[in-house]
Design an enzyme around this catalytic site. Structure first.
Site, mmCIF file in Angstrom:
data_model
loop_
_atom_site.group_PDB
_atom_site.id
_atom_site.type_symbol
_atom_site.label_atom_id
_atom_site.label_comp_id
_atom_site.label_asym_id
_atom_site.label_seq_id
_atom_site.Cartn_x
_atom_site.Cartn_y
_atom_site.Cartn_z
ATOM 1 N N ARG A 113 -28.498 -18.579 57.597
ATOM 2 C CA ARG A 113 -29.682 -17.728 57.599
ATOM 3 C C ARG A 113 -30.936 -18.542 57.337
ATOM 4 O O ARG A 113 -31.897 -18.492 58.079
ATOM 5 C CB ARG A 113 -29.488 -16.641 56.534
ATOM 6 C CG ARG A 113 -30.532 -15.579 56.472
ATOM 7 C CD ARG A 113 -30.119 -14.447 55.520
ATOM 8 N NE ARG A 113 -29.896 -14.895 54.143
ATOM 9 C CZ ARG A 113 -29.626 -14.091 53.123
ATOM 10 N NH1 ARG A 113 -29.536 -12.784 53.327
ATOM 11 N NH2 ARG A 113 -29.427 -14.553 51.911
ATOM 12 N N TYR A 147 -24.234 20.949 60.579
ATOM 13 C CA TYR A 147 -24.550 20.548 61.946
ATOM 14 C C TYR A 147 -23.308 20.077 62.688
ATOM 15 O O TYR A 147 -22.488 19.334 62.134
ATOM 16 C CB TYR A 147 -25.566 19.400 61.926
ATOM 17 C CG TYR A 147 -26.941 19.809 61.452
ATOM 18 C CD1 TYR A 147 -27.650 20.812 62.091
ATOM 19 C CD2 TYR A 147 -27.525 19.170 60.370
ATOM 20 C CE1 TYR A 147 -28.920 21.170 61.660
ATOM 21 C CE2 TYR A 147 -28.794 19.513 59.926
ATOM 22 C CZ TYR A 147 -29.491 20.522 60.583
ATOM 23 O OH TYR A 147 -30.740 20.876 60.144
ATOM 24 N N LYS A 167 -34.815 -8.333 44.040
ATOM 25 C CA LYS A 167 -35.396 -7.932 45.328
ATOM 26 C C LYS A 167 -35.064 -6.463 45.618
ATOM 27 O O LYS A 167 -34.188 -5.884 44.972
ATOM 28 C CB LYS A 167 -34.890 -8.866 46.430
ATOM 29 C CG LYS A 167 -33.385 -8.941 46.542
ATOM 30 C CD LYS A 167 -32.923 -10.204 47.245
ATOM 31 C CE LYS A 167 -31.421 -10.135 47.465
ATOM 32 N NZ LYS A 167 -30.852 -11.424 47.868
ATOM 33 N N MET A 206 -30.275 16.211 55.836
ATOM 34 C CA MET A 206 -31.361 15.436 55.248
ATOM 35 C C MET A 206 -31.525 15.695 53.750
ATOM 36 O O MET A 206 -31.697 14.761 52.964
ATOM 37 C CB MET A 206 -32.674 15.741 55.972
ATOM 38 C CG MET A 206 -33.799 14.813 55.582
ATOM 39 S SD MET A 206 -35.360 15.274 56.338
ATOM 40 C CE MET A 206 -35.067 14.863 58.054
HETATM 41 C C1 LIG Z 1 -29.624 -11.556 47.092
HETATM 42 C C2 LIG Z 1 -29.348 -12.973 46.743
HETATM 43 C C3 LIG Z 1 -28.622 -13.293 45.590
HETATM 44 C C4 LIG Z 1 -27.954 -12.264 44.703
HETATM 45 O O1 LIG Z 1 -26.799 -11.814 45.341
HETATM 46 P P1 LIG Z 1 -25.713 -10.850 44.595
HETATM 47 O O2 LIG Z 1 -24.580 -10.880 45.522
HETATM 48 O O3 LIG Z 1 -26.346 -9.512 44.513
HETATM 49 O O4 LIG Z 1 -25.447 -11.457 43.294
HETATM 50 C C5 LIG Z 1 -28.489 -14.624 45.251
HETATM 51 N N1 LIG Z 1 -29.024 -15.597 46.036
HETATM 52 C C6 LIG Z 1 -29.697 -15.325 47.167
HETATM 53 C C7 LIG Z 1 -30.252 -16.439 47.981
HETATM 54 C C8 LIG Z 1 -29.877 -14.010 47.568
HETATM 55 O O5 LIG Z 1 -30.548 -13.753 48.691
#
Ligand SMILES: *Cc1c(COP(=O)(O)O)cnc(C)c1O
Length: 394
Positions: A149, A282, A51, A330
């Protein structure tokens, strides 16, 4: 985002024109997957989690490499990512780790992306869509054992499983859960694992067996060997980063086994002497207490180097660690190069990665930013070209 694939020989020529770029070592990635495979054994399937543009490494080249290197299934956050993987290669199953929005259901079904179900409502909408599209939809059910979640409450899990099995058009292929603190909290993780096992046992007592049970992210893969089950879901580890937490000491992994795939670089654009009392950047949060030599370098928060690391971060120039002085802006930041023996405009600067005998891991940058390596990697912006090397079948 620009993605460039090049051989080792081309490297210096190609990178010469960049101001800020990331090099991705595909051989490291392949090695990391091989180590994970070795660690879990041949019978357990590996879902590589890709992802957020493969954790900032660039989804398509990474998906391609992982396909060649033996991933069994991909985990994604949305349908766009799933589509990108399909464009790289057909045939790999893809699990959507997030919940599908109501208006995404039909697209998910048409594109054979496996949805994660947490509720009867979702199950019914996929069942209705399966009838409409005249297909059978593979689904996984998620159980919430403490992440809060997604997922069905454990005491409702059996009911949801029964319902999914009754609904036409659905094929229940998987049941899973997600650890919230596997790198930190052994006790909480044990409780989560126990809750998940109770659900599995309750299903077994009704004669229900689900083909693929899974729970472990990277941290759990390292710390919870008892819940490897049928499949593991590593993300961070695939990219060569060990999730650091309070439980780190209980696993030892050598740098040879797991190697960070990403190196993040920029360049020196200006070198100058400043006198005592000179303020920098800044908000003039840094004021020189002595005469010093500073360099302006070509990376800033527009590239994803977080402003929160102002006055805290370090970069590597040559073999010297150079502290960031004042606010990160930036497109540029200023570093102390008083101790760099030879420096000129155009020189390379390492933001993340090895340089000489030293290295700056993503985890260290995360500490300076007050965040986690996941956010540092996914925060590297589109402006930063990704340059790929290695990855050729040996
Ligand atoms: C992102 C995610 C993972 C991978 O997590 P890592 O900590 O990067 O290994 C595994 N399972 C779910 C459901 C996730 O959302």
């Amino acid at each position: 985002m620009i993605a460039v694939v090049c051989s080792a020989g081309e490297m210096s020529r190609v990178t010469l024109n960049y101001r800020c770029w990331a090099e991705v070592d595909l051989d490291a990635l392949r090695g990391n997957l091989a180590w994970i495979r070795h660690r879990v054994g041949p019978r357990i399937k590996i879902m590589t989690v890709v992802k957020a543009d493969a954790y900032g490494h660039g989804l398509k080249p990474i998906a391609s490499l992982l396909m060649q290197s033996g991933t069994d299934i991909f985990g994604v956050a949305n349908l766009t990512e799933a589509r990108a993987i399909r464009n790289v290669g057909k045939g790999w199953p893809i699990l959507m780790l997030g919940a599908c929005l109501p208006d995404e259901v039909e697209m998910a079904v048409r594109e054979s992306v496996i949805p994660t179900l947490s509720s009867i409502r979702e199950a019914e909408s996929f069942s209705a869509c399966a009838a409409k599209v005249r297909t059978i939809v593979d689904v996984h059910i998620k159980v919430d054992t403490g992440m809060g979640r997604l997922g069905v409450r454990p005491d409702r899990a059996v009911e949801l499983v029964r319902k999914v099995r009754q609904l036409p058009g659905l094929r229940l292929q998987g049941l899973y859960t997600h650890f919230s603190s596997a790198e930190d909290d052994a006790e909480f993780s044990r409780q989560q694992a126990k809750t998940f096992r109770q659900v599995i046992a309750a299903l077994a007592s009704e004669g229900i067996q689900i083909p693929v049970l899974h729970a472990n992210n990277s941290a759990a893969l390292l710390h919870e060997p008892d819940t490897l089950l049928d499949l593991v879901r590593p993300g961070l580890l695939v990219y060569g980063i060990v999730p650091v937490g309070r439980r780190l000491s209980s696993v030892s992994i050598s740098q040879k086994q797991i190697r960070p795939a990403l190196t993040w670089l920029c360049r020196v654009s200006l070198v100058k002497e400043i006198s005592k009392g000179t303020s920098l950047s800044y908000g003039h949060t840094f004021v020189a207490r002595r005469k010093m030599r500073v360099a302006t370098i070509t990376a800033g928060y527009g590239d994803g180097y977080q402003r929160a690391a102002s006055n805290r971060a370090q970069v590597l120039i040559g073999t010297t660690r150079c502290p960031v002085l004042g606010r990160i802006t930036m497109d540029q930041m200023i570093v102390d190069v008083s101790h760099v023996p030879i420096i000129e405009p155009g020189d390379e600067v390492t933001l993340i990665g090895p340089q000489g005998n030293d290295q700056i891991p993503a985890t260290e940058v995360a500490q300076w930013c007050g965040t986690v390596p996941w956010e540092v990697l996914t925060g590297i912006t589109n402006r930063v070209p990704r340059v790929y090397r290695g990855g050729h079948a040996s």
